[in-house]
Design a protein around this motif. Structure first.
Motif, PDB file in Angstrom:
ATOM      1  N   ALA A   1      -8.113  10.423   8.322  1.00 46.49           N
ATOM      2  CA  ALA A   1      -9.063  10.100   7.256  1.00 46.49           C
ATOM      3  C   ALA A   1      -8.372   9.184   6.250  1.00 46.49           C
ATOM      4  O   ALA A   1      -7.176   9.338   5.997  1.00 46.49           O
ATOM      5  CB  ALA A   1      -9.517  11.385   6.578  1.00 46.49           C
ATOM      6  N   PRO A   2      -9.112   8.249   5.656  1.00 48.85           N
ATOM      7  CA  PRO A   2      -8.490   7.337   4.682  1.00 48.85           C
ATOM      8  C   PRO A   2      -7.822   8.071   3.528  1.00 48.85           C
ATOM      9  O   PRO A   2      -6.848   7.585   2.956  1.00 48.85           O
ATOM     10  CB  PRO A   2      -9.659   6.488   4.173  1.00 48.85           C
ATOM     11  N   ALA A   3      -8.323   9.252   3.206  1.00 49.79           N
ATOM     12  CA  ALA A   3      -7.727  10.006   2.107  1.00 49.79           C
ATOM     13  C   ALA A   3      -6.404  10.642   2.517  1.00 49.79           C
ATOM     14  O   ALA A   3      -5.609  11.060   1.668  1.00 49.79           O
ATOM     15  CB  ALA A   3      -8.689  11.076   1.613  1.00 49.79           C
ATOM     16  N   ALA A   4      -6.151  10.732   3.841  1.00 55.46           N
ATOM     17  CA  ALA A   4      -4.862  11.275   4.312  1.00 55.46           C
ATOM     18  C   ALA A   4      -3.868  10.122   4.417  1.00 55.46           C
ATOM     19  O   ALA A   4      -2.846  10.096   3.734  1.00 55.46           O
ATOM     20  CB  ALA A   4      -5.048  11.952   5.654  1.00 55.46           C
ATOM     21  N   LEU A   5      -4.169   9.173   5.273  1.00 58.71           N
ATOM     22  CA  LEU A   5      -3.318   7.985   5.433  1.00 58.71           C
ATOM     23  C   LEU A   5      -4.258   6.882   5.898  1.00 58.71           C
ATOM     24  O   LEU A   5      -4.880   7.017   6.947  1.00 58.71           O
ATOM     25  CB  LEU A   5      -2.228   8.242   6.479  1.00 58.71           C
ATOM     26  N   SER A   6      -4.379   5.839   5.112  1.00 62.49           N
ATOM     27  CA  SER A   6      -5.338   4.794   5.478  1.00 62.49           C
ATOM     28  C   SER A   6      -5.042   4.266   6.876  1.00 62.49           C
ATOM     29  O   SER A   6      -3.921   3.857   7.162  1.00 62.49           O
ATOM     30  CB  SER A   6      -5.288   3.646   4.480  1.00 62.49           C
ATOM     31  N   PRO A   7      -6.057   4.251   7.749  1.00 61.71           N
ATOM     32  CA  PRO A   7      -5.848   3.703   9.097  1.00 61.71           C
ATOM     33  C   PRO A   7      -5.494   2.215   9.056  1.00 61.71           C
ATOM     34  O   PRO A   7      -5.114   1.646  10.058  1.00 61.71           O
ATOM     35  CB  PRO A   7      -7.201   3.913   9.783  1.00 61.71           C
ATOM     36  N   GLN A   8      -5.621   1.608   7.885  1.00 63.01           N
ATOM     37  CA  GLN A   8      -5.277   0.185   7.755  1.00 63.01           C
ATOM     38  C   GLN A   8      -3.778  -0.029   7.626  1.00 63.01           C
ATOM     39  O   GLN A   8      -3.285  -1.143   7.779  1.00 63.01           O
ATOM     40  CB  GLN A   8      -5.950  -0.384   6.512  1.00 63.01           C
ATOM     41  N   VAL A   9      -3.046   1.028   7.292  1.00 67.96           N
ATOM     42  CA  VAL A   9      -1.591   0.881   7.133  1.00 67.96           C
ATOM     43  C   VAL A   9      -0.935   0.959   8.509  1.00 67.96           C
ATOM     44  O   VAL A   9      -1.026   1.979   9.189  1.00 67.96           O
ATOM     45  CB  VAL A   9      -1.012   1.978   6.207  1.00 67.96           C
ATOM     46  N   LYS A  10      -0.294  -0.133   8.897  1.00 71.12           N
ATOM     47  CA  LYS A  10       0.411  -0.153  10.182  1.00 71.12           C
ATOM     48  C   LYS A  10       1.805   0.412   9.907  1.00 71.12           C
ATOM     49  O   LYS A  10       2.777  -0.331   9.743  1.00 71.12           O
ATOM     50  CB  LYS A  10       0.454  -1.599  10.694  1.00 71.12           C
ATOM     51  N   SER A  11       1.862   1.727   9.809  1.00 73.85           N
ATOM     52  CA  SER A  11       3.108   2.370   9.378  1.00 73.85           C
ATOM     53  C   SER A  11       3.962   2.771  10.564  1.00 73.85           C
ATOM     54  O   SER A  11       3.501   2.773  11.711  1.00 73.85           O
ATOM     55  CB  SER A  11       2.790   3.605   8.537  1.00 73.85           C
ATOM     56  N   LEU A  12       5.194   3.153  10.289  1.00 77.25           N
ATOM     57  CA  LEU A  12       6.106   3.609  11.345  1.00 77.25           C
ATOM     58  C   LEU A  12       5.732   5.007  11.835  1.00 77.25           C
ATOM     59  O   LEU A  12       6.318   5.507  12.767  1.00 77.25           O
ATOM     60  CB  LEU A  12       7.550   3.586  10.852  1.00 77.25           C
ATOM     61  N   ASN A  13       4.752   5.623  11.161  1.00 76.07           N
ATOM     62  CA  ASN A  13       4.293   6.931  11.622  1.00 76.07           C
ATOM     63  C   ASN A  13       3.077   6.742  12.528  1.00 76.07           C
ATOM     64  O   ASN A  13       1.947   6.719  12.071  1.00 76.07           O
ATOM     65  CB  ASN A  13       3.944   7.821  10.430  1.00 76.07           C
ATOM     66  N   TYR A  14       3.343   6.591  13.818  1.00 76.19           N
ATOM     67  CA  TYR A  14       2.273   6.350  14.796  1.00 76.19           C
ATOM     68  C   TYR A  14       2.009   7.591  15.636  1.00 76.19           C
ATOM     69  O   TYR A  14       1.468   7.504  16.740  1.00 76.19           O
ATOM     70  CB  TYR A  14       2.643   5.145  15.686  1.00 76.19           C
TER      71      TYR A  14
ATOM     72  N   ALA B   1       0.823  -1.217   0.000  1.00 71.45           N
ATOM     73  CA  ALA B   1       0.000   0.000   0.000  1.00 71.45           C
ATOM     74  C   ALA B   1       0.856   1.265   0.000  1.00 71.45           C
ATOM     75  O   ALA B   1       0.412   2.312  -0.463  1.00 71.45           O
ATOM     76  CB  ALA B   1      -0.936  -0.005   1.205  1.00 71.45           C
ATOM     77  N   ILE B   2       2.075   1.178   0.529  1.00 71.98           N
ATOM     78  CA  ILE B   2       2.947   2.370   0.525  1.00 71.98           C
ATOM     79  C   ILE B   2       4.089   2.213  -0.496  1.00 71.98           C
ATOM     80  O   ILE B   2       5.121   2.900  -0.399  1.00 71.98           O
ATOM     81  CB  ILE B   2       3.475   2.729   1.944  1.00 71.98           C
ATOM     82  N   SER B   3       3.914   1.307  -1.460  1.00 66.35           N
ATOM     83  CA  SER B   3       4.908   1.094  -2.530  1.00 66.35           C
ATOM     84  C   SER B   3       6.299   0.792  -1.979  1.00 66.35           C
ATOM     85  O   SER B   3       7.296   1.334  -2.453  1.00 66.35           O
ATOM     86  CB  SER B   3       4.997   2.310  -3.458  1.00 66.35           C
ATOM     87  N   LEU B   4       6.322  -0.057  -0.974  1.00 68.16           N
ATOM     88  CA  LEU B   4       7.596  -0.460  -0.368  1.00 68.16           C
ATOM     89  C   LEU B   4       7.829  -1.926  -0.733  1.00 68.16           C
ATOM     90  O   LEU B   4       7.007  -2.782  -0.401  1.00 68.16           O
ATOM     91  CB  LEU B   4       7.498  -0.283   1.159  1.00 68.16           C
ATOM     92  N   ASN B   5       8.927  -2.194  -1.434  1.00 69.99           N
ATOM     93  CA  ASN B   5       9.216  -3.574  -1.828  1.00 69.99           C
ATOM     94  C   ASN B   5      10.041  -4.250  -0.750  1.00 69.99           C
ATOM     95  O   ASN B   5      11.218  -3.936  -0.574  1.00 69.99           O
ATOM     96  CB  ASN B   5      10.003  -3.610  -3.148  1.00 69.99           C
ATOM     97  N   ILE B   6       9.411  -5.178  -0.036  1.00 64.04           N
ATOM     98  CA  ILE B   6      10.149  -5.906   0.998  1.00 64.04           C
ATOM     99  C   ILE B   6      11.194  -6.768   0.292  1.00 64.04           C
ATOM    100  O   ILE B   6      10.858  -7.513  -0.630  1.00 64.04           O
ATOM    101  CB  ILE B   6       9.187  -6.737   1.870  1.00 64.04           C
ATOM    102  N   PRO B   7      12.475  -6.638   0.681  1.00 66.51           N
ATOM    103  CA  PRO B   7      13.547  -7.269  -0.108  1.00 66.51           C
ATOM    104  C   PRO B   7      13.662  -8.778   0.043  1.00 66.51           C
ATOM    105  O   PRO B   7      14.489  -9.378  -0.616  1.00 66.51           O
ATOM    106  CB  PRO B   7      14.812  -6.565   0.396  1.00 66.51           C
ATOM    107  N   ILE B   8      12.863  -9.388   0.921  1.00 70.10           N
ATOM    108  CA  ILE B   8      12.912 -10.847   1.047  1.00 70.10           C
ATOM    109  C   ILE B   8      11.508 -11.417   0.826  1.00 70.10           C
ATOM    110  O   ILE B   8      10.515 -10.708   0.993  1.00 70.10           O
ATOM    111  CB  ILE B   8      13.497 -11.319   2.410  1.00 70.10           C
ATOM    112  N   THR B   9      11.466 -12.698   0.468  1.00 69.64           N
ATOM    113  CA  THR B   9      10.162 -13.311   0.177  1.00 69.64           C
ATOM    114  C   THR B   9       9.410 -13.585   1.484  1.00 69.64           C
ATOM    115  O   THR B   9       9.993 -13.577   2.573  1.00 69.64           O
ATOM    116  CB  THR B   9      10.332 -14.667  -0.542  1.00 69.64           C
ATOM    117  N   PHE B  10       8.129 -13.880   1.312  1.00 72.30           N
ATOM    118  CA  PHE B  10       7.251 -14.219   2.442  1.00 72.30           C
ATOM    119  C   PHE B  10       7.849 -15.386   3.235  1.00 72.30           C
ATOM    120  O   PHE B  10       7.927 -15.344   4.465  1.00 72.30           O
ATOM    121  CB  PHE B  10       5.882 -14.620   1.867  1.00 72.30           C
ATOM    122  N   GLU B  11       8.322 -16.408   2.499  1.00 70.28           N
ATOM    123  CA  GLU B  11       8.868 -17.611   3.153  1.00 70.28           C
ATOM    124  C   GLU B  11      10.166 -17.268   3.890  1.00 70.28           C
ATOM    125  O   GLU B  11      10.422 -17.774   4.991  1.00 70.28           O
ATOM    126  CB  GLU B  11       9.128 -18.724   2.130  1.00 70.28           C
TER     127      GLU B  11
END
Ligand code: PMP
Length: 292
Positions: free
Chosen positions: A140-153, A57-67
């Motif tokens: 508000a979802p249009a500002a920053l979706s409350p669903q994103v568990k971001s480092l900005n708390y 959702a924040i266009s961040l590519n996690i450098p390792i796979t899920f596994e």
């Protein structure tokens, strides 16, 4: 303590990140909090799914796979010999320049900390939490979706400061329209006439892993549970109230804005749910391959 950073398990004193990391400079990154119960990681797949979804959702590519992330998580727990505890998984945008541009951060960083946690004293579980309604709203979802568990708390931190200044442990956060969304670090449920209600995710609540686990338990216990648009009226007039979160588990809330909720004591259904969650948490999960 051993801490995982970008593929290496480092001693705590050597576990450091750059001051140019955009996680530090801009709160640009995502995180998860996960529990270990009786040598098993609770709902690891669900937590990692949420982590990868938030990163996407924040266009961040996690450098390792899920596994690879799954393996790194249980290996970090094993390296610390933890049978009960808390895992903090952090993915930052990585080292960049003194400007917002995330394209200047070529490599996101993965950090895994496995340690102990005790969020609330036993008294909170025995007698229940006191809540206030926070003046700080969920974004508000249009500002920053409350669903994103971001480092900005910061939004949640500001609300938590309000709770502490009012002598309370937690607080209800409303969304922009004034509907109940959740608490500063927990989801909220109420019970009225034997049925359970919780705000919809679109009210501005985080899609909590504990929230979902409790909803499954309620289903098994044949207690109806409804996701609704909730107002403070509903909480003030509820028979019982409880909160859920990875760190807090399930715990009673007995007062809102100095008004007792129901009897002002943890209610019977709440206590049943707390007990059922404890049993569940200690009976499922991915086993950690400890080296004896
Ligand atoms: N809401 C917020 C704002 C949170 O940060 C959290 C996690 N601490 C929760 C709810 C609960 O979610 P979970 O059950 O997945 O920990």
């Amino acid at each position: 303590m051993k801490i995982y950073i970008d593929g290496q398990l480092l001693d705590e004193k050597d576990a450091k990140i750059s001051v140019f990391d955009h996680g530090l400079l801009y709160g640009d990154g995502v995180f998860e909090g996960i529990r270990i119960y009786s040598g098993r990681v609770f709902r690891l797949t669900e937590h990692l799914k949420r982590l990868y979804a938030c990163a996407r959702a924040i266009s961040l590519n996690i450098p390792i796979t899920f596994e690879e992330m799954e393996r790194a998580t249980v290996e970090t727990v094993a390296a610390n010999g933890l049978r009960d505890g808390y895992i903090r998984l952090v993915v930052t945008r990585g080292v960049g320049t003194l400007g917002l541009d995330p394209n200047r951060c070529p490599k996101p960083s993965v950090i895994i900390i496995a340690a102990g946690i005790k969020l609330y004293p036993q008294e909170a579980y025995d007698h229940g939490l006191k809540l206030i309604t926070c003046a700080t709203r969920r974004p508000a979802p249009a500002a920053l979706s409350p669903q994103v568990k971001s480092l900005n708390y910061l939004n949640n931190v500001m609300a938590k400061i309000e709770c502490l200044q009012a002598g309370c442990d937690e607080g209800i956060m409303l969304n922009e329209q004034g509907y109940v969304a959740e608490c500063t670090g927990d989801n909220v449920f109420i019970i009225k006439n034997g049925e359970v209600y919780t705000p919809t995710i679109s009210s501005g609540a985080l899609d909590g892993i504990t929230r979902r686990a409790v909803m499954e338990l309620l289903n098994k216990m044949s207690i109806p549970c409804h996701e609704v648009m909730m107002t403070r009226f509903d909480v003030y007039t509820a028979d019982e109230c409880f909160l859920t979160g990875t760190a807090a588990e399930a715990l009673p809330a007995v007062m809102l804005d100095t008004r007792p909720i129901g009897s002002g004591k943890p209610g019977p259904t709440t206590l049943k749910i707390i007990e059922a969650f404890k049993v569940l948490a200690n009976s499922e999960g991915s086993p950690v391959p400890y080296k004896e």
